[in-house]
Write a protein that holds these residues in place. Structure first.
Motif, PDB file in Angstrom:
ATOM      1  N   MET A 134      67.561  48.255  39.718  1.00 47.31           N
ATOM      2  CA  MET A 134      68.143  49.417  39.047  1.00 47.31           C
ATOM      3  C   MET A 134      69.510  49.772  39.629  1.00 47.31           C
ATOM      4  O   MET A 134      70.401  50.214  38.906  1.00 47.31           O
ATOM      5  CB  MET A 134      67.186  50.603  39.134  1.00 47.31           C
ATOM      6  CG  MET A 134      65.940  50.407  38.298  1.00 47.31           C
ATOM      7  SD  MET A 134      64.826  51.810  38.367  1.00 47.31           S
ATOM      8  CE  MET A 134      65.731  52.989  37.385  1.00 47.31           C
ATOM      9  N   MET A 135      69.700  49.547  40.919  1.00 42.92           N
ATOM     10  CA  MET A 135      71.001  49.799  41.531  1.00 42.92           C
ATOM     11  C   MET A 135      72.047  48.831  40.986  1.00 42.92           C
ATOM     12  O   MET A 135      73.187  49.227  40.714  1.00 42.92           O
ATOM     13  CB  MET A 135      70.886  49.672  43.055  1.00 42.92           C
ATOM     14  CG  MET A 135      72.141  50.068  43.762  1.00 42.92           C
ATOM     15  SD  MET A 135      72.488  51.795  43.444  1.00 42.92           S
ATOM     16  CE  MET A 135      73.497  52.157  44.813  1.00 42.92           C
ATOM     17  N   PHE A 136      71.685  47.560  40.831  1.00 42.74           N
ATOM     18  CA  PHE A 136      72.597  46.591  40.204  1.00 42.74           C
ATOM     19  C   PHE A 136      72.997  47.067  38.814  1.00 42.74           C
ATOM     20  O   PHE A 136      74.166  46.989  38.437  1.00 42.74           O
ATOM     21  CB  PHE A 136      71.953  45.213  40.105  1.00 42.74           C
ATOM     22  CG  PHE A 136      71.976  44.409  41.365  1.00 42.74           C
ATOM     23  CD1 PHE A 136      72.610  44.850  42.512  1.00 42.74           C
ATOM     24  CD2 PHE A 136      71.353  43.179  41.418  1.00 42.74           C
ATOM     25  CE1 PHE A 136      72.629  44.092  43.675  1.00 42.74           C
ATOM     26  CE2 PHE A 136      71.372  42.405  42.556  1.00 42.74           C
ATOM     27  CZ  PHE A 136      72.010  42.863  43.696  1.00 42.74           C
ATOM     28  N   MET A 137      72.029  47.550  38.046  1.00 46.64           N
ATOM     29  CA  MET A 137      72.325  48.039  36.704  1.00 46.64           C
ATOM     30  C   MET A 137      73.257  49.246  36.760  1.00 46.64           C
ATOM     31  O   MET A 137      74.138  49.404  35.910  1.00 46.64           O
ATOM     32  CB  MET A 137      71.026  48.409  35.985  1.00 46.64           C
ATOM     33  CG  MET A 137      70.145  47.225  35.670  1.00 46.64           C
ATOM     34  SD  MET A 137      68.483  47.685  35.149  1.00 46.64           S
ATOM     35  CE  MET A 137      68.797  48.684  33.733  1.00 46.64           C
ATOM     36  N   MET A 151      68.576  43.907  35.277  1.00 50.52           N
ATOM     37  CA  MET A 151      67.494  44.070  34.287  1.00 50.52           C
ATOM     38  C   MET A 151      66.384  43.061  34.532  1.00 50.52           C
ATOM     39  O   MET A 151      65.191  43.405  34.459  1.00 50.52           O
ATOM     40  CB  MET A 151      68.047  43.925  32.873  1.00 50.52           C
ATOM     41  CG  MET A 151      68.794  45.137  32.405  1.00 50.52           C
ATOM     42  SD  MET A 151      69.291  45.048  30.681  1.00 50.52           S
ATOM     43  CE  MET A 151      67.721  45.018  29.857  1.00 50.52           C
ATOM     44  N   VAL A 152      66.754  41.818  34.823  1.00 46.97           N
ATOM     45  CA  VAL A 152      65.747  40.789  35.095  1.00 46.97           C
ATOM     46  C   VAL A 152      64.965  41.122  36.358  1.00 46.97           C
ATOM     47  O   VAL A 152      63.731  41.043  36.372  1.00 46.97           O
ATOM     48  CB  VAL A 152      66.416  39.389  35.207  1.00 46.97           C
ATOM     49  CG1 VAL A 152      65.459  38.352  35.740  1.00 46.97           C
ATOM     50  CG2 VAL A 152      66.973  38.960  33.859  1.00 46.97           C
ATOM     51  N   ILE A 153      65.669  41.518  37.408  1.00 50.31           N
ATOM     52  CA  ILE A 153      65.004  41.861  38.672  1.00 50.31           C
ATOM     53  C   ILE A 153      64.052  43.041  38.475  1.00 50.31           C
ATOM     54  O   ILE A 153      62.894  42.997  38.910  1.00 50.31           O
ATOM     55  CB  ILE A 153      66.047  42.174  39.767  1.00 50.31           C
ATOM     56  CG1 ILE A 153      66.771  40.903  40.178  1.00 50.31           C
ATOM     57  CG2 ILE A 153      65.396  42.834  40.978  1.00 50.31           C
ATOM     58  CD1 ILE A 153      67.950  41.139  41.108  1.00 50.31           C
ATOM     59  N   ALA A 154      64.523  44.101  37.803  1.00 49.62           N
ATOM     60  CA  ALA A 154      63.676  45.277  37.581  1.00 49.62           C
ATOM     61  C   ALA A 154      62.490  44.925  36.683  1.00 49.62           C
ATOM     62  O   ALA A 154      61.359  45.360  36.943  1.00 49.62           O
ATOM     63  CB  ALA A 154      64.496  46.409  36.968  1.00 49.62           C
TER      64      ALA A 154
END
Length: 149
Positions: free
Chosen positions: A67-70, A31-34
């Motif tokens: 988004m992939m991490f999420m 979420m932070v990265i996106a």
């Protein structure tokens, strides 16, 4: 190595791949990265001057990574129902992505030719647009299905 051992080894490897999940805190990291990628896209578009094509492409990739991490992070309480809902959401996202990839080029072509008298050439959607759409559909479906259970 016998045939049975080979089949068992392949099955175990496939199960590890299917059941792969990142720890739950990767959802927050994603979420932070996106979020940072989206903010930086707006900064690049409105505050920075000059040709920023490389920055634009890097920010697109960073958004997809977030988004992939999420998407692949574990839920706080991962049980069989959550796994089933996650698989359903991936299925819905895949089907929606295929339909989107087939229909959207024709929609864009029709709208651009209706709005511009000189018309525009037909072109397919890009990989970023399709991947972003699939990840957004998967995340939205997963959270909607979780709320409905």
């Amino acid at each position: 190595m016998g045939k049975q051992n080979f089949v068992e080894c392949e099955r175990k490897g496939l199960e590890r791949l299917i059941n792969f999940r990142l720890p739950h805190y990767f959802y927050n990291i994603g979420m932070v990265i996106a979020g940072l990628a989206i903010v930086m896209m707006f900064v690049r578009a409105f505050a920075l001057e000059g040709d920023q094509d490389v920055l634009k492409e890097v920010l697109k990739k960073v958004l997809l990574i977030g988004m992939m991490f999420m998407s692949i992070a574990r839920d706080k309480f991962e049980d069989e129902m959550i796994v089933k809902l996650r698989m359903q959401s991936y299925t819905y996202a895949f089907v929606a992505g295929v339909i989107y990839a087939l229909i959207m080029p024709f929609v864009e072509y029709g709208v651009s030719n209706a709005l511009k008298p000189e018309g525009e050439a037909f072109h397919d959607i890009g990989d970023f647009q399709l991947l972003l759409f699939i990840l957004m559909v998967q995340l939205l479906c997963f959270h909607t299905l979780k709320r409905m259970r």
